[in-house]
Structures are given as C-alpha cells and as structure tokens.
Enzyme design. Structure first.
Site, mmCIF file in Angstrom:
data_model
loop_
_atom_site.group_PDB
_atom_site.id
_atom_site.type_symbol
_atom_site.label_atom_id
_atom_site.label_comp_id
_atom_site.label_asym_id
_atom_site.label_seq_id
_atom_site.Cartn_x
_atom_site.Cartn_y
_atom_site.Cartn_z
ATOM 1 N N GLY A 45 -16.292 2.582 8.614
ATOM 2 C CA GLY A 45 -17.692 2.772 9.086
ATOM 3 C C GLY A 45 -18.712 1.519 8.930
ATOM 4 O O GLY A 45 -18.652 0.878 8.051
ATOM 5 N N GLN A 50 -26.075 -3.686 8.724
ATOM 6 C CA GLN A 50 -24.872 -4.188 7.757
ATOM 7 C C GLN A 50 -24.401 -5.511 8.201
ATOM 8 O O GLN A 50 -23.909 -6.391 7.540
ATOM 9 C CB GLN A 50 -23.920 -3.294 7.604
ATOM 10 C CG GLN A 50 -24.149 -2.169 6.724
ATOM 11 C CD GLN A 50 -22.981 -1.178 6.490
ATOM 12 O OE1 GLN A 50 -22.378 -0.515 7.221
ATOM 13 N NE2 GLN A 50 -22.514 -1.416 5.366
ATOM 14 N N CYS A 92 -19.455 1.789 0.131
ATOM 15 C CA CYS A 92 -20.241 0.920 1.224
ATOM 16 C C CYS A 92 -20.040 -0.489 1.319
ATOM 17 O O CYS A 92 -19.942 -0.904 0.142
ATOM 18 C CB CYS A 92 -21.732 1.481 0.861
ATOM 19 S SG CYS A 92 -22.959 0.718 2.166
ATOM 20 N N LEU A 93 -19.753 -0.951 2.314
ATOM 21 C CA LEU A 93 -19.215 -2.203 2.421
ATOM 22 C C LEU A 93 -20.604 -3.152 1.953
ATOM 23 O O LEU A 93 -20.354 -4.230 1.646
ATOM 24 C CB LEU A 93 -19.186 -2.549 3.861
ATOM 25 C CG LEU A 93 -17.698 -2.032 4.302
ATOM 26 C CD1 LEU A 93 -17.730 -2.540 5.996
ATOM 27 C CD2 LEU A 93 -16.492 -2.458 3.883
ATOM 28 N N HIS A 134 -23.252 8.996 6.513
ATOM 29 C CA HIS A 134 -23.488 7.887 5.962
ATOM 30 C C HIS A 134 -24.231 6.614 6.840
ATOM 31 O O HIS A 134 -25.234 5.798 6.639
ATOM 32 C CB HIS A 134 -22.204 7.352 5.370
ATOM 33 C CG HIS A 134 -22.271 5.921 4.435
ATOM 34 N ND1 HIS A 134 -22.051 5.901 3.079
ATOM 35 C CD2 HIS A 134 -22.504 4.583 4.990
ATOM 36 C CE1 HIS A 134 -22.126 4.695 2.746
ATOM 37 N NE2 HIS A 134 -22.301 3.919 3.955
ATOM 38 N N GLU A 135 -23.334 6.578 8.074
ATOM 39 C CA GLU A 135 -23.882 5.478 8.897
ATOM 40 C C GLU A 135 -25.290 5.728 9.619
ATOM 41 O O GLU A 135 -26.006 4.908 9.970
ATOM 42 C CB GLU A 135 -22.849 5.416 10.210
ATOM 43 C CG GLU A 135 -21.489 4.870 9.778
ATOM 44 C CD GLU A 135 -21.552 3.684 8.497
ATOM 45 O OE1 GLU A 135 -22.269 2.836 8.615
ATOM 46 O OE2 GLU A 135 -20.591 3.874 7.695
ATOM 47 N N HIS A 138 -27.690 4.696 7.344
ATOM 48 C CA HIS A 138 -28.154 3.232 7.295
ATOM 49 C C HIS A 138 -28.979 2.744 8.329
ATOM 50 O O HIS A 138 -29.986 1.990 8.145
ATOM 51 C CB HIS A 138 -26.799 2.528 7.639
ATOM 52 C CG HIS A 138 -25.774 2.057 6.562
ATOM 53 N ND1 HIS A 138 -26.295 1.333 5.673
ATOM 54 C CD2 HIS A 138 -24.457 2.414 6.286
ATOM 55 C CE1 HIS A 138 -25.430 0.933 4.659
ATOM 56 N NE2 HIS A 138 -24.367 1.676 5.067
HETATM 57 NI NI NI Z 1 -22.582 1.863 4.231
#
Ligand code: NI
Length: 169
Positions: A45, A50, A92-93, A134-135, A138
């Site tokens: 995701g 990000q 998370c990236l 989660h997204e 963000h």
């Molecule tokens: Ni994330």
C-alpha cells in the site's frame, strides 16, 4: 517513474492531504507511478504523501502483483463502515525496519472515487481491511504510531532520532 519514499520526520506525512478534483491524465500517471514506486519499495500500500505529494490518493495491492484484479486505487477515500477487531503486525514504508502490533477493524468498507471520478466502495477483511484504514489514515496525516502505546511510540521516535544523527535515516 519511481519516486523515493518519504520517511517519518518529513512534515508532509503529518498533515492532511488535499482533496482531488481533477480526474485527468496527470492523475492516472500519478496512480501508475505510485504502483511502480510501491512495488519497487516492496510494499502492499502507498499513499501520495509518502512520495511527497499531499493529495488524497492511495494505491493498494495486497497480493503484490499476483492478481492484477487486486490493484486498488482510492481517490478521496473515507472509511464508511468497520466491524470487529484484529491485532496483527503492521509496518509502513515511511518507517522502514520497524513493525508493531496494531489493533485494526477486522472488516472495513471505504468509499472513494476511481480515476474517472466515479464513486466506488471497497470492502476488505484482515490485510485488506488493515490497508484500507492505514492508507486512509496517511491521507489524514496519521501514521500507525498513533495507534500504539505512548511508550512504544517514544521508543521508535528515539531510535529514529538516533538514526538521523548517524545519517542513516
Ligand atoms: Ni504507511
């Protein structure tokens, strides 16, 4: 085009992103680039902040390229229904190398727009439910750190400060 992933500490990750009103070629290109950037970073995701773009768009593929039909683009998403609870390891990236157990709804429905501006609803359970919240978080300037204990959060932030000092973040 593959964008570098913005890491925790960059203010773009902690402010709400702007609503998208133009459903044009530029938006379609952004979605394509986001999938490419997400796969390159080995994620399932990715939200636009990000990659440093404060716009309300996120991409998800919980199958990681296995199933082309599993590719989801969410424009201006909001969570409209949740059911149950499930605690599982989450990463998370933008927080590479860290993972924590986070309690999320077991089942989630998000309402969003697709790349043409049409309203869509996506319902998912377990990993997809987790990705949807989660997204969407963000795009509201929230990270999973807000869903764990203050103690664990401070520990992660301390480690990151140390990594920044060492030039490793
Ligand atoms: Ni994330």
């Amino acid at each position: 085009m593959i964008y570098p992933i913005v890491k925790f500490g960059d203010p773009v990750l902690e402010k709400p992103s702007a609503t998208i009103t133009e459903f044009d070629d530029e938006l379609r290109k952004l979605a394509e680039d986001m999938f490419e950037s997400m796969y390159a970073a080995h994620g399932v995701g990715l939200a636009a902040p990000q990659i440093g773009i404060a716009k309300r768009i996120a991409v998800i593929d919980v199958t990681f390229k296995e199933d082309p039909d599993a590719k989801i683009v969410l424009v201006n998403p909001e969570i409209v229904h949740t059911e149950g609870k499930l605690s599982a390891s989450e990463g998370c990236l933008s927080l590479p190398e860290f993972r924590e157990n986070v309690t999320r709804p077991r089942k989630v429905t998000a309402r969003a727009q697709d790349l043409t501006g049409k309203t869509i609803e996506v319902t998912g359970e377990e990993l997809l439910a987790r990705a949807l919240v989660h997204e969407t978080d963000h795009l509201n300037g929230k990270l999973y750190l807000q869903h764990i204990s203050a103690l664990k959060r401070d520990l992660i932030k301390r480690k990151i400060r140390k990594l920044i000092k060492q030039g490793e973040w």
